[in-house]
Design an enzyme around this catalytic site. Structure first.
Site, short mmCIF file in Angstrom:
data_model
loop_
_atom_site.label_atom_id
_atom_site.label_comp_id
_atom_site.label_asym_id
_atom_site.label_seq_id
_atom_site.Cartn_x
_atom_site.Cartn_y
_atom_site.Cartn_z
N HIS A 91 0.87 -1.18 0.00
CA HIS A 91 0.00 0.00 0.00
C HIS A 91 0.90 1.23 0.00
CE1 HIS A 91 -3.07 2.91 1.05
NE2 HIS A 91 -4.01 1.97 0.91
N ASP A 92 0.85 1.99 -1.08
CA ASP A 92 1.80 3.09 -1.24
C ASP A 92 1.63 4.21 -0.23
OD1 ASP A 92 -0.61 3.75 -2.39
OD2 ASP A 92 0.22 4.56 -4.25
N HIS A 171 -11.87 21.54 -50.82
CA HIS A 171 -12.02 20.20 -51.40
C HIS A 171 -10.80 19.83 -52.23
CE1 HIS A 171 -16.23 20.58 -50.18
NE2 HIS A 171 -16.21 21.76 -50.77
N SER A 295 16.87 10.56 -46.34
CA SER A 295 16.50 9.20 -46.73
C SER A 295 17.75 8.34 -46.75
CB SER A 295 15.84 9.20 -48.11
OG SER A 295 15.75 7.89 -48.64
N VAL A 342 -5.02 4.66 -14.41
CA VAL A 342 -5.19 5.65 -15.48
C VAL A 342 -4.55 6.97 -15.07
CG1 VAL A 342 -6.88 6.94 -16.84
CG2 VAL A 342 -7.29 4.53 -16.30
#
Length: 456
Positions: A91-92, A171, A295, A342
């Site tokens: 448990h931190d 376009h 390249s 997360v």
């Protein structure tokens, strides 16, 4: 294998470590531990400041200085010690609590109040404030300064290219001209809006116990206004207080924060792609650096790699941020742990963005406008003047103006002579004919050069 920029799994800490180094003090495990340690210490100091109520009367100023020194002198050795304790506790935050208790045991007076370390707190009381301060520091010290640099660079481009006419493409096909400065101004304005929004986003914190109701606090000291103490403590960090939570601060502000960042990133992706396109059209040349190679087989190549790198890293950043936007505000009942892993990736999401911001600045720095190519492309497209001609024809009541210009220009090679011959045939005042003949693809730019003078 020792962890270095060569052995790191993530390019954030590997290939691009030189660009993300400033984030380490904030978002690394060491940084996270230090932020949380500071909050534990500040909470203990807050408890001590309530000495008349809590009957803590033997703490002197030197002990307060000692508590501050624990944070100020926190080092990797301390961090390793906490991680070793965590191996036992699994448990931190409890490991951090034990570490702090061991530290204050060096002071006889502080030892007597060691049980007030982490008093009334759930782990999230500490963690959420830490994340708030980490995000605040990242925003104020790293993100906003980089955004400002990008926006300021675009503003310089706006006025540098203010009078360079540009064949617009809608376009992907020739359309009414603009100027390169005005097209850059569009991005400048969009990014500046997000800068203002991010700067104003409220960063929230809470400290109110296991389910947000001060249950443990009131069990121990029922006569204390813990709600007010919570507010005072949170706002002392320069963040905003969230008075109504479950066990966790609901992370809505993080979703707001990343929504703004993600939108800025998306605008920047748009900019990267447009610059890439302008380079492809030869509207911009890229300054070459003698020792660089474009390249491995084509010696002539000078690729727009900075804009491509920026676009790719912004995509990664947005992917993580957009997951957090939809994930973090949701927690089962009073809390579940799915947000924890997360949240530990906040720094990763921001890191990819920081890499991208540096790349786009590098790309912009290599650009040189190619005016001759801009003019050459405009000269190939006299048909774009069909717009002002048919508009003036309408003004003078000429029927089927649009249709006549469509028949003249659509799908055909149109040059200056064709346009002028058509203008001469019109039944409109000679002054209007003269004005139309003075219009060219190079000067039919509307107010593009003027309106950008209003940008701030």
């Amino acid at each position: 294998m020792e962890l270095t920029s060569l052995t790191a799994i993530s390019p954030v800490d590997g290939r691009y470590s030189n660009l993300t180094i400033l984030l380490r003090n904030i978002f690394s495990e060491f940084g996270f531990l230090k932020y949380r340690l500071n909050i534990e210490v500040q909470w203990l100091k807050k408890i001590i400041s309530m000495s008349q109520i809590l009957d803590i009367n033997n703490i002197e100023y030197k002990e307060i200085l000692f508590l501050d020194s624990i944070v100020e002198e926190f080092n990797e050795k301390d961090a390793i010690l906490i991680k070793n304790i965590e191996k036992e506790t699994n448990h931190d935050i409890k490991a951090l609590e034990y570490f702090l208790k061991n530290k204050i045991a060096q002071s006889k007076n502080l030892l007597t109040i060691s049980e007030f370390v982490h008093f009334g707190c759930t782990s999230e009381d500490i963690n959420n404030i830490a994340y708030s301060l980490m995000i605040k520091d990242a925003r104020d010290k790293i993100i906003l300064p980089l955004w400002y640099k990008i926006i300021s660079t675009l503003k310089k481009m706006v006025f540098k290219y203010q009078h360079y006419p540009l064949l617009s493409l809608t376009h992907g096909q020739p359309a009414t001209p603009s100027t390169m400065g005005k097209e850059i101004a569009n991005f400048y304005y969009r990014m500046k809006r997000q800068y203002i929004i991010l700067k104003k986003i409220e960063i929230l914190g809470k400290i109110n116990g296991s389910t947000g109701n001060y249950n443990a606090h009131l069990a121990a000291y029922p006569d204390i206004n813990w709600h007010k103490i919570s507010k005072d403590f949170i706002t002392s960090f320069g963040i905003n207080w969230n008075p109504y939570t479950t066990q966790i601060e609901p992370h809505d502000y993080i979703a707001e924060f990343f929504s703004c960042m993600s939108l800025f990133n998306t605008i920047l992706i748009n900019f990267n792609r447009d610059m890439w396109g302008y380079i492809s059209l030869n509207y911009f040349k890229q300054r070459t650096i003698d020792y660089e190679i474009g390249s491995s087989i084509m010696p002539h190549k000078v690729n727009p790699i900075d804009f491509e790198n920026s676009e790719g890293n912004l995509g990664l950043s947005n992917a993580l941020m957009n997951h957090m936007i939809t994930k973090l505000p949701i927690s089962r009942w009073q809390r579940d742990l799915s947000d924890s892993t997360v949240l530990r990736n906040i720094g990763v999401a921001i890191s990819y963005a920081i890499i991208a911001y540096n790349s786009v600045l590098s790309g912009i720095n290599k650009l040189e406008i190619n005016e001759s190519e801009l003019l050459k492309n405009l000269d190939k497209n006299w048909s774009i003047l069909s717009e002002p001609i048919q508009t003036i024809m309408r003004r003078y009541g000429i029927k089927n103006a649009y249709e006549k210009l469509k028949k003249l220009t659509r799908g055909k090679e149109i040059n200056r002579n064709v346009i002028h011959t058509f203008i001469s045939s019109l039944n409109i005042p000679e002054e209007e004919k003269k004005r139309l003949k003075n219009m060219t693809p190079f000067n039919y730019i509307g107010a593009a050069s003027q309106i950008i003078n209003e940008i701030e």
